[in-house]
Scaffold this motif. Structure first.
Motif, PDB file in Angstrom:
ATOM      1  N   LEU A 109      45.053  31.179  33.755  1.00  0.00           N
ATOM      2  CA  LEU A 109      44.046  31.247  33.341  1.00  0.00           C
ATOM      3  C   LEU A 109      42.758  31.854  34.539  1.00  0.00           C
ATOM      4  O   LEU A 109      41.880  32.984  33.910  1.00  0.00           O
ATOM      5  CB  LEU A 109      43.162  29.902  32.611  1.00  0.00           C
ATOM      6  CG  LEU A 109      41.608  30.318  32.316  1.00  0.00           C
ATOM      7  CD1 LEU A 109      41.434  30.784  31.194  1.00  0.00           C
ATOM      8  CD2 LEU A 109      41.092  28.634  32.100  1.00  0.00           C
ATOM      9  N   PHE A 110      42.800  31.184  35.813  1.00  0.00           N
ATOM     10  CA  PHE A 110      41.886  31.615  36.989  1.00  0.00           C
ATOM     11  C   PHE A 110      42.168  33.002  36.892  1.00  0.00           C
ATOM     12  O   PHE A 110      41.850  34.353  37.008  1.00  0.00           O
ATOM     13  CB  PHE A 110      42.475  30.715  38.034  1.00  0.00           C
ATOM     14  CG  PHE A 110      42.261  31.172  38.926  1.00  0.00           C
ATOM     15  CD1 PHE A 110      40.497  31.393  39.411  1.00  0.00           C
ATOM     16  CD2 PHE A 110      42.777  32.402  39.642  1.00  0.00           C
ATOM     17  CE1 PHE A 110      40.439  31.108  40.822  1.00  0.00           C
ATOM     18  CE2 PHE A 110      42.431  32.988  41.467  1.00  0.00           C
ATOM     19  CZ  PHE A 110      41.233  32.303  41.631  1.00  0.00           C
ATOM     20  N   TYR A 111      43.472  33.159  37.570  1.00  0.00           N
ATOM     21  CA  TYR A 111      44.116  34.788  37.816  1.00  0.00           C
ATOM     22  C   TYR A 111      43.690  36.186  36.365  1.00  0.00           C
ATOM     23  O   TYR A 111      42.803  37.374  37.116  1.00  0.00           O
ATOM     24  CB  TYR A 111      45.651  35.008  37.682  1.00  0.00           C
ATOM     25  CG  TYR A 111      45.670  36.334  37.395  1.00  0.00           C
ATOM     26  CD1 TYR A 111      46.252  37.447  39.291  1.00  0.00           C
ATOM     27  CD2 TYR A 111      46.322  37.336  36.753  1.00  0.00           C
ATOM     28  CE1 TYR A 111      46.457  38.341  39.531  1.00  0.00           C
ATOM     29  CE2 TYR A 111      46.827  38.845  37.640  1.00  0.00           C
ATOM     30  CZ  TYR A 111      46.696  39.174  38.270  1.00  0.00           C
ATOM     31  OH  TYR A 111      47.007  40.591  38.910  1.00  0.00           O
ATOM     32  N   PHE A 112      43.515  35.559  35.216  1.00  0.00           N
ATOM     33  CA  PHE A 112      43.152  36.915  34.331  1.00  0.00           C
ATOM     34  C   PHE A 112      41.157  36.522  33.976  1.00  0.00           C
ATOM     35  O   PHE A 112      40.377  37.392  33.524  1.00  0.00           O
ATOM     36  CB  PHE A 112      44.223  36.653  33.028  1.00  0.00           C
ATOM     37  CG  PHE A 112      45.279  36.748  33.077  1.00  0.00           C
ATOM     38  CD1 PHE A 112      45.386  38.629  33.605  1.00  0.00           C
ATOM     39  CD2 PHE A 112      46.316  36.167  33.303  1.00  0.00           C
ATOM     40  CE1 PHE A 112      46.495  39.009  33.458  1.00  0.00           C
ATOM     41  CE2 PHE A 112      47.284  37.029  33.327  1.00  0.00           C
ATOM     42  CZ  PHE A 112      47.988  38.168  33.748  1.00  0.00           C
ATOM     43  N   THR A 113      41.334  35.323  34.370  1.00  0.00           N
ATOM     44  CA  THR A 113      39.319  35.552  34.342  1.00  0.00           C
ATOM     45  C   THR A 113      38.533  35.954  35.462  1.00  0.00           C
ATOM     46  O   THR A 113      37.944  36.455  35.750  1.00  0.00           O
ATOM     47  CB  THR A 113      39.348  33.935  33.083  1.00  0.00           C
ATOM     48  OG1 THR A 113      39.909  32.958  33.805  1.00  0.00           O
ATOM     49  CG2 THR A 113      39.832  34.692  31.547  1.00  0.00           C
ATOM     50  N   ILE A 114      38.595  34.034  36.068  1.00  0.00           N
ATOM     51  CA  ILE A 114      37.779  33.722  37.184  1.00  0.00           C
ATOM     52  C   ILE A 114      38.273  35.130  38.256  1.00  0.00           C
ATOM     53  O   ILE A 114      37.833  35.618  39.423  1.00  0.00           O
ATOM     54  CB  ILE A 114      37.946  32.453  37.998  1.00  0.00           C
ATOM     55  CG1 ILE A 114      37.838  31.832  36.899  1.00  0.00           C
ATOM     56  CG2 ILE A 114      36.886  32.641  39.187  1.00  0.00           C
ATOM     57  CD1 ILE A 114      37.035  30.508  37.447  1.00  0.00           C
ATOM     58  N   ASN A 115      39.427  35.291  38.862  1.00  0.00           N
ATOM     59  CA  ASN A 115      40.297  36.335  39.784  1.00  0.00           C
ATOM     60  C   ASN A 115      39.575  38.216  39.901  1.00  0.00           C
ATOM     61  O   ASN A 115      40.291  38.423  40.454  1.00  0.00           O
ATOM     62  CB  ASN A 115      41.113  35.901  40.406  1.00  0.00           C
ATOM     63  CG  ASN A 115      42.218  36.247  41.302  1.00  0.00           C
ATOM     64  OD1 ASN A 115      41.176  36.176  42.122  1.00  0.00           O
ATOM     65  ND2 ASN A 115      42.636  36.797  41.466  1.00  0.00           N
ATOM     66  N   LYS A 116      39.338  38.258  38.371  1.00  0.00           N
ATOM     67  CA  LYS A 116      39.338  39.363  37.884  1.00  0.00           C
ATOM     68  C   LYS A 116      37.951  39.710  38.379  1.00  0.00           C
ATOM     69  O   LYS A 116      37.086  39.027  38.323  1.00  0.00           O
ATOM     70  CB  LYS A 116      39.416  39.577  36.208  1.00  0.00           C
ATOM     71  CG  LYS A 116      39.898  41.168  35.818  1.00  0.00           C
ATOM     72  CD  LYS A 116      39.619  40.914  33.906  1.00  0.00           C
ATOM     73  CE  LYS A 116      38.927  42.011  33.833  1.00  0.00           C
ATOM     74  NZ  LYS A 116      38.565  41.669  32.365  1.00  0.00           N
TER      75      LYS A 116
END
Length: 129
Positions: A109-116
């Protein structure tokens, strides 16, 4: 720090706080949430704070994002500590493979939303450099 205003980060943090208040402060329990909610929202919160630290303290800039390897290693580290080591040293902890899946899902979830890096972030940052 724009990263700390991410809607996904804020939602995860608020869910964690509300759950802790309900569980510990109001003695309200929901078996599924008590077992898995904190594990699911932990990694987006932890990884966002790690990203904010690197952007600010290490002066990497607002466009810096955590590499996938760093996210994977942080996730494995948390799983190792919470699901393997803690249960070895204390009977208060129980290792659960579903918890490990929740940590991994939270990291995704972090990788595909916040970290994008969005196209607007790239445009804005390139205009200022």
């Amino acid at each position: 720090m724009a990263i700390l205003r991410s809607p996904v980060f804020i939602i995860c943090l608020v869910l964690f706080i509300i759950h802790q208040v309900m569980q510990k402060g109001m003695n309200m329990h929901h078996p599924f949430m008590d077992s898995y909610l904190d594990n699911l929202v932990a990694m987006p919160v932890i990884l966002t704070l790690l990203l904010a630290e690197r952007q600010w303290l290490f002066k990497k800039g607002n466009t810096y994002r955590l590499p996938a390897l760093d996210i994977a290693l942080a996730t494995l580290y948390i799983i190792l500590i919470t699901e393997i080591l803690f249960p070895l040293f204390s009977e208060k902890f129980t290792g659960d493979w579903v918890d490990a899946i929740c940590y991994a899902l939270g990291s995704l979830l972090f990788y595909f939303t916040i970290n994008k890096i969005s196209s607007t972030t790239r445009t804005t940052s390139s205009e200022h450099t």
